[in-house]
Design a protein around this motif. Structure first.
Motif, short mmCIF file in Angstrom:
data_model
loop_
_atom_site.label_atom_id
_atom_site.label_comp_id
_atom_site.label_asym_id
_atom_site.label_seq_id
_atom_site.Cartn_x
_atom_site.Cartn_y
_atom_site.Cartn_z
N GLN A 1 46.01 7.31 32.23
CA GLN A 1 46.70 7.92 31.09
C GLN A 1 48.20 7.91 31.34
O GLN A 1 48.66 8.18 32.46
N LYS A 2 48.97 7.56 30.32
CA LYS A 2 50.42 7.71 30.40
C LYS A 2 50.91 8.31 29.09
O LYS A 2 50.31 8.09 28.03
N ILE A 3 51.98 9.07 29.17
CA ILE A 3 52.53 9.76 28.00
C ILE A 3 53.88 9.14 27.66
O ILE A 3 54.78 9.10 28.51
N ILE A 4 54.01 8.65 26.44
CA ILE A 4 55.27 8.07 25.96
C ILE A 4 55.56 8.66 24.59
O ILE A 4 54.76 8.51 23.66
N ASN A 5 56.69 9.35 24.48
CA ASN A 5 57.10 9.94 23.20
C ASN A 5 56.00 10.81 22.58
O ASN A 5 55.70 10.71 21.39
N ASN A 6 55.39 11.64 23.41
CA ASN A 6 54.35 12.59 23.00
C ASN A 6 53.04 11.93 22.58
O ASN A 6 52.18 12.56 21.98
N GLY B 1 49.69 10.16 24.07
CA GLY B 1 48.90 9.96 25.28
C GLY B 1 48.11 8.66 25.18
O GLY B 1 47.17 8.57 24.38
N TYR B 2 48.51 7.67 25.96
CA TYR B 2 47.82 6.38 25.96
C TYR B 2 46.76 6.40 27.06
O TYR B 2 47.10 6.40 28.25
N ILE B 3 45.51 6.41 26.66
CA ILE B 3 44.40 6.41 27.61
C ILE B 3 43.79 5.01 27.64
O ILE B 3 43.39 4.48 26.61
N GLU B 4 43.75 4.43 28.83
CA GLU B 4 43.26 3.06 28.97
C GLU B 4 42.12 3.01 29.99
O GLU B 4 42.21 3.61 31.06
N PHE B 5 41.05 2.29 29.63
CA PHE B 5 39.96 2.07 30.58
C PHE B 5 39.80 0.57 30.81
O PHE B 5 40.16 -0.25 29.97
N TYR B 6 39.22 0.25 31.97
CA TYR B 6 39.01 -1.16 32.29
C TYR B 6 37.86 -1.30 33.27
O TYR B 6 37.66 -0.46 34.16
N HIS B 7 37.07 -2.36 33.07
CA HIS B 7 36.07 -2.76 34.06
C HIS B 7 36.00 -4.28 34.06
O HIS B 7 36.03 -4.89 32.98
N ASP C 1 30.34 6.25 36.17
CA ASP C 1 31.54 6.91 36.70
C ASP C 1 32.75 6.70 35.80
O ASP C 1 33.56 7.61 35.62
N ASN C 2 32.86 5.52 35.17
CA ASN C 2 33.96 5.30 34.23
C ASN C 2 33.81 6.17 32.99
O ASN C 2 34.80 6.68 32.45
N LEU C 3 32.58 6.33 32.51
CA LEU C 3 32.34 7.18 31.35
C LEU C 3 32.76 8.61 31.64
O LEU C 3 33.41 9.27 30.81
N LYS C 4 32.42 9.10 32.83
CA LYS C 4 32.80 10.48 33.20
C LYS C 4 34.31 10.62 33.32
O LYS C 4 34.89 11.62 32.89
N LYS C 5 34.95 9.62 33.93
CA LYS C 5 36.41 9.67 34.05
C LYS C 5 37.07 9.65 32.68
O LYS C 5 38.03 10.40 32.43
N LEU C 6 36.57 8.81 31.80
CA LEU C 6 37.14 8.73 30.45
C LEU C 6 36.92 10.03 29.69
O LEU C 6 37.84 10.53 29.01
N GLU C 7 35.74 10.59 29.83
CA GLU C 7 35.43 11.87 29.19
C GLU C 7 36.41 12.95 29.66
O GLU C 7 37.00 13.67 28.84
N GLN C 8 36.61 13.07 30.96
CA GLN C 8 37.50 14.11 31.50
C GLN C 8 38.95 13.85 31.12
O GLN C 8 39.70 14.79 30.84
N THR C 9 39.35 12.59 31.08
CA THR C 9 40.73 12.25 30.71
C THR C 9 41.02 12.66 29.27
O THR C 9 42.11 13.16 28.96
N ILE C 10 40.05 12.46 28.38
CA ILE C 10 40.22 12.87 26.98
C ILE C 10 40.27 14.39 26.87
O ILE C 10 41.08 14.95 26.12
N ILE C 11 39.43 15.08 27.64
CA ILE C 11 39.48 16.55 27.66
C ILE C 11 40.85 17.03 28.10
O ILE C 11 41.46 17.91 27.48
N ASP C 12 41.35 16.44 29.19
CA ASP C 12 42.65 16.85 29.72
C ASP C 12 43.77 16.56 28.72
O ASP C 12 44.68 17.38 28.54
N ALA C 13 43.70 15.42 28.05
CA ALA C 13 44.73 15.08 27.06
C ALA C 13 44.68 16.04 25.88
O ALA C 13 45.72 16.42 25.33
N GLY C 14 43.49 16.44 25.50
CA GLY C 14 43.35 17.41 24.41
C GLY C 14 43.98 18.75 24.73
O GLY C 14 44.43 19.47 23.83
#
Length: 250
Positions: A7-12, A14-20, A29-42
């Motif tokens: 996740q990176k924040i630019i001009n308010n 939140g750009y969340i990016e996943f890759y495999h 594990d990626n699903l869980k990381k993405l889930e938590q990253t969205i929670i944190d961004a919210g």
């Protein structure tokens, strides 16, 4: 490259990016990381709008990890496996921030579910879609509610039954999955940035209340998607599915 969720924040925004490396398939594990990253961004006051994107050029998301699917040995493991996408969809709909989807390439199976779970979606002309689940002996049960809410059951039935065909990005736009389709990734990125930064200048409370309107009538989805994960978790143990997935077991 290694798989990641960043996740990176630019001009308010939140750009969340996943890759495999496996066509952006999503292991647990990626699903869980993405889930938590969205929670944190919210919950992050610096972020007013979220953009969901994936790395690479060819595929936005190839859905669930077939290698993990092959390894499922019983119904409990099967249900747990499919709860990965169920939990992620529920987190996306409950997130208090608008989520804009940036879809640069193909979406397959659960990837189409992620697209449908965004609040607004922009794509390139390369972003065709496919629901391949019936062809391997299961079905798009967990992602169906999000897809049907976005494009209706009639279009869902077209995608689900014609399970071995890709449907074009223009088809997806016509049916309401994509708001706009662009000729290049560069044009897509410019449109996503312009829209996201424009939304950050709006009243964040109004955006939050508008999102609630978008997802009215989904309050029962926690229980619904858990039940759907149980259906898929049972079907994945069938001889048909085991045979269909054999080629992914190496």
């Amino acid at each position: 490259m290694e798989s990641y969720v960043t996740q990176k924040i630019i001009n308010n925004v939140g750009y969340i990016e996943f890759y495999h490396p496996d066509h952006n398939a999503m292991p647990g594990d990626n699903l869980k990381k993405l889930e938590q990253t969205i929670i944190d961004a919210g919950n992050n006051n610096q972020i007013k709008v979220i953009v969901l994107k994936s790395g690479g050029d060819r595929t936005f998301c190839a859905g669930a990890s077939f290698k993990e699917m092959v390894a499922v040995k019983n119904e409990d493991e099967g249900k747990h496996f499919f709860l990965g996408f169920a939990n992620l969809i529920n987190v996306m709909r409950k997130c208090p921030k608008l989520i804009i989807g940036r879809i640069q390439g193909k979406a397959v199976g659960g990837g189409v579910g992620l697209v449908a779970a965004t609040d607004f979606c922009l794509a390139t002309k390369f972003a065709s879609i496919k629901l391949s689940e019936l062809s391997i002996g299961i079905g798009p049960f967990v992602i169906e509610p999000a897809i049907s809410k976005k494009i209706g059951k009639t279009t869902l039935s077209q995608l689900a039954i014609d399970a071995e065909s890709f449907f074009s990005s223009e088809f997806a736009k016509e049916k309401g999955l994509y708001a706009s389709v662009y000729d290049s990734v560069e044009a897509l990125d410019y449109a996503v940035k312009t829209l996201a930064e424009k939304l950050t200048r709006y009243n964040i409370e109004a955006l939050k209340e508008m999102k609630k309107v978008f997802w009215e009538g989904t309050e029962h989805w926690d229980a619904l998607l858990e039940a759907r994960a149980g259906i898929s978790g049972k079907l994945v143990l069938s001889d048909f599915t085991k045979q269909a997935l054999k080629r992914f077991s190496d």
